[in-house]
Design a protein around this motif. Structure first.
Motif, mmCIF file in Angstrom:
data_model
loop_
_atom_site.group_PDB
_atom_site.id
_atom_site.type_symbol
_atom_site.label_atom_id
_atom_site.label_comp_id
_atom_site.label_asym_id
_atom_site.label_seq_id
_atom_site.Cartn_x
_atom_site.Cartn_y
_atom_site.Cartn_z
ATOM 1 N N PRO A 67 0.828 -1.205 0.000
ATOM 2 C CA PRO A 67 0.000 0.000 0.000
ATOM 3 C C PRO A 67 0.864 1.257 0.000
ATOM 4 C CG PRO A 67 -0.013 -1.015 2.162
ATOM 5 C CD PRO A 67 0.705 -1.952 1.252
ATOM 6 N N VAL A 68 0.323 2.323 -0.580
ATOM 7 C CA VAL A 68 1.028 3.606 -0.594
ATOM 8 C C VAL A 68 1.074 4.132 0.830
ATOM 9 C CG1 VAL A 68 0.998 5.973 -1.446
ATOM 10 C CG2 VAL A 68 0.284 4.100 -2.939
ATOM 11 N N GLY A 69 2.256 4.387 1.316
ATOM 12 C CA GLY A 69 2.413 4.867 2.681
ATOM 13 C C GLY A 69 2.490 6.385 2.731
ATOM 14 N N ASN A 70 2.715 6.898 3.930
ATOM 15 C CA ASN A 70 2.794 8.341 4.098
ATOM 16 C C ASN A 70 4.223 8.848 4.190
ATOM 17 O OD1 ASN A 70 3.381 7.228 6.535
ATOM 18 N ND2 ASN A 70 1.925 8.420 7.731
ATOM 19 N N ASN A 102 17.947 2.002 -2.328
ATOM 20 C CA ASN A 102 18.247 1.656 -0.932
ATOM 21 C C ASN A 102 18.541 2.890 -0.099
ATOM 22 O OD1 ASN A 102 17.900 -1.097 -1.204
ATOM 23 N ND2 ASN A 102 20.043 -1.460 -1.732
ATOM 24 N N LYS A 103 19.332 3.805 -0.624
ATOM 25 C CA LYS A 103 19.688 5.024 0.099
ATOM 26 C C LYS A 103 18.450 5.900 0.336
ATOM 27 C CE LYS A 103 22.666 8.019 1.747
ATOM 28 N NZ LYS A 103 23.446 7.791 2.931
ATOM 29 N N ALA A 104 17.597 6.037 -0.691
ATOM 30 C CA ALA A 104 16.378 6.844 -0.546
ATOM 31 C C ALA A 104 15.451 6.232 0.498
ATOM 32 C CB ALA A 104 15.673 6.976 -1.886
ATOM 33 N N ALA A 105 15.297 4.909 0.485
ATOM 34 C CA ALA A 105 14.444 4.239 1.470
ATOM 35 C C ALA A 105 14.996 4.434 2.882
ATOM 36 C CB ALA A 105 14.318 2.761 1.148
ATOM 37 N N LYS A 106 16.298 4.317 3.019
ATOM 38 C CA LYS A 106 16.929 4.512 4.325
ATOM 39 C C LYS A 106 16.747 5.952 4.802
ATOM 40 C CE LYS A 106 21.292 3.625 6.665
ATOM 41 N NZ LYS A 106 22.678 3.173 6.496
ATOM 42 N N ASN A 107 16.907 6.929 3.893
ATOM 43 C CA ASN A 107 16.741 8.339 4.257
ATOM 44 C C ASN A 107 15.318 8.648 4.709
ATOM 45 O OD1 ASN A 107 19.393 8.866 3.647
ATOM 46 N ND2 ASN A 107 18.973 9.787 1.669
ATOM 47 N N GLY A 108 14.335 7.931 4.173
ATOM 48 C CA GLY A 108 12.940 8.168 4.536
ATOM 49 C C GLY A 108 12.432 7.258 5.636
ATOM 50 N N GLY A 109 13.273 6.355 6.125
ATOM 51 C CA GLY A 109 12.839 5.418 7.152
ATOM 52 C C GLY A 109 11.795 4.448 6.628
ATOM 53 N N ILE A 110 11.920 4.058 5.369
ATOM 54 C CA ILE A 110 10.932 3.198 4.714
ATOM 55 C C ILE A 110 11.427 1.755 4.712
ATOM 56 C CG2 ILE A 110 9.770 2.728 2.516
ATOM 57 C CD1 ILE A 110 10.045 5.768 1.955
ATOM 58 N N THR A 111 10.565 0.843 5.150
ATOM 59 C CA THR A 111 10.902 -0.579 5.138
ATOM 60 C C THR A 111 10.064 -1.352 4.129
ATOM 61 O OG1 THR A 111 9.372 -0.962 6.971
ATOM 62 C CG2 THR A 111 11.685 -0.585 7.533
ATOM 63 N N ARG A 112 8.902 -0.822 3.762
ATOM 64 C CA ARG A 112 8.040 -1.462 2.755
ATOM 65 C C ARG A 112 7.777 -0.446 1.635
ATOM 66 N NH1 ARG A 112 2.827 -3.705 5.114
ATOM 67 N NH2 ARG A 112 2.825 -4.789 3.134
ATOM 68 N N ILE A 113 8.417 -0.654 0.508
ATOM 69 C CA ILE A 113 8.338 0.281 -0.609
ATOM 70 C C ILE A 113 7.071 0.034 -1.418
ATOM 71 C CG2 ILE A 113 9.435 0.954 -2.787
ATOM 72 C CD1 ILE A 113 12.121 0.211 -1.475
ATOM 73 N N SER A 114 6.356 1.128 -1.757
ATOM 74 C CA SER A 114 5.170 0.996 -2.612
ATOM 75 C C SER A 114 5.498 1.355 -4.055
ATOM 76 C CB SER A 114 4.014 1.857 -2.103
ATOM 77 O OG SER A 114 4.330 3.225 -2.215
ATOM 78 N N TYR A 117 20.526 14.474 -10.200
ATOM 79 C CA TYR A 117 19.908 13.166 -10.392
ATOM 80 C C TYR A 117 19.369 12.716 -9.042
ATOM 81 C CZ TYR A 117 22.723 13.109 -14.637
ATOM 82 O OH TYR A 117 23.296 13.423 -15.841
ATOM 83 N N GLY A 118 18.140 12.205 -9.022
ATOM 84 C CA GLY A 118 17.581 11.785 -7.752
ATOM 85 C C GLY A 118 16.603 10.640 -7.858
ATOM 86 N N THR A 119 16.343 10.043 -6.705
ATOM 87 C CA THR A 119 15.392 8.940 -6.581
ATOM 88 C C THR A 119 14.469 9.247 -5.417
ATOM 89 O OG1 THR A 119 17.077 7.395 -7.375
ATOM 90 C CG2 THR A 119 15.179 6.453 -6.243
ATOM 91 N N ARG A 120 13.164 9.085 -5.649
ATOM 92 C CA ARG A 120 12.168 9.235 -4.582
ATOM 93 C C ARG A 120 11.532 7.872 -4.343
ATOM 94 N NH1 ARG A 120 10.376 13.858 -7.635
ATOM 95 N NH2 ARG A 120 11.260 15.724 -6.730
ATOM 96 N N VAL A 121 11.478 7.453 -3.101
ATOM 97 C CA VAL A 121 10.881 6.182 -2.709
ATOM 98 C C VAL A 121 9.701 6.481 -1.794
ATOM 99 C CG1 VAL A 121 11.257 4.020 -1.478
ATOM 100 C CG2 VAL A 121 13.055 4.941 -2.926
ATOM 101 N N TYR A 122 8.562 5.858 -2.051
ATOM 102 C CA TYR A 122 7.350 6.050 -1.256
ATOM 103 C C TYR A 122 6.980 4.731 -0.592
ATOM 104 C CZ TYR A 122 7.052 10.153 -4.251
ATOM 105 O OH TYR A 122 7.326 11.320 -4.921
ATOM 106 N N GLY A 123 6.454 4.799 0.609
ATOM 107 C CA GLY A 123 6.048 3.583 1.293
ATOM 108 C C GLY A 123 5.824 3.797 2.770
ATOM 109 N N GLU A 124 5.937 2.686 3.498
ATOM 110 C CA GLU A 124 5.732 2.702 4.964
ATOM 111 C C GLU A 124 7.021 2.415 5.683
ATOM 112 O OE1 GLU A 124 2.812 -0.334 5.489
ATOM 113 O OE2 GLU A 124 1.194 0.942 4.861
#
Length: 89
Positions: free
Chosen positions: A28-31, A54-66, A82-89
């Motif tokens: 699910p899409v997280g906040n 991996n770095k973007a998820a770590k920076n956002g505290g995300i463990t489950r990527i949507s 250049y950048g990567t955005r990761v969304y999730g919970e």
């Protein structure tokens, strides 16, 4: 003279940006949103930072990527971000 100065400032401030979807999962899409980016100058200098998923998820505290987006911002061909955005919970 003011017109020339105004045009020069507008050109320097202009940029081109693109965002591209990279991946999606059934989670699910997280906040939360995590971002990782790197900056290059003239495509030669810089760019050594990790801007991966991996770095973007770590920076956002995300463990489950949507889903994941990739983006590039270019300023007159001189500076590129250049950048990567990761969304999730």
């Amino acid at each position: 003279m003011k017109l020339v100065l105004g045009i020069a400032i507008a050109c320097c401030a202009s940029s081109c940006a693109t965002t591209t979807p990279v991946a999606a999962t059934s989670n699910p899409v997280g906040n939360k949103c995590g971002v990782a980016k790197t900056v290059t100058v003239l495509s030669i200098f810089g760019g050594s930072a990790d801007c991966g998923i991996n770095k973007a998820a770590k920076n956002g505290g995300i463990t489950r990527i949507s889903h994941v987006d990739s983006y590039v911002k270019n300023y007159l061909g001189i500076v590129t971000i250049y950048g990567t955005r990761v969304y999730g919970e």
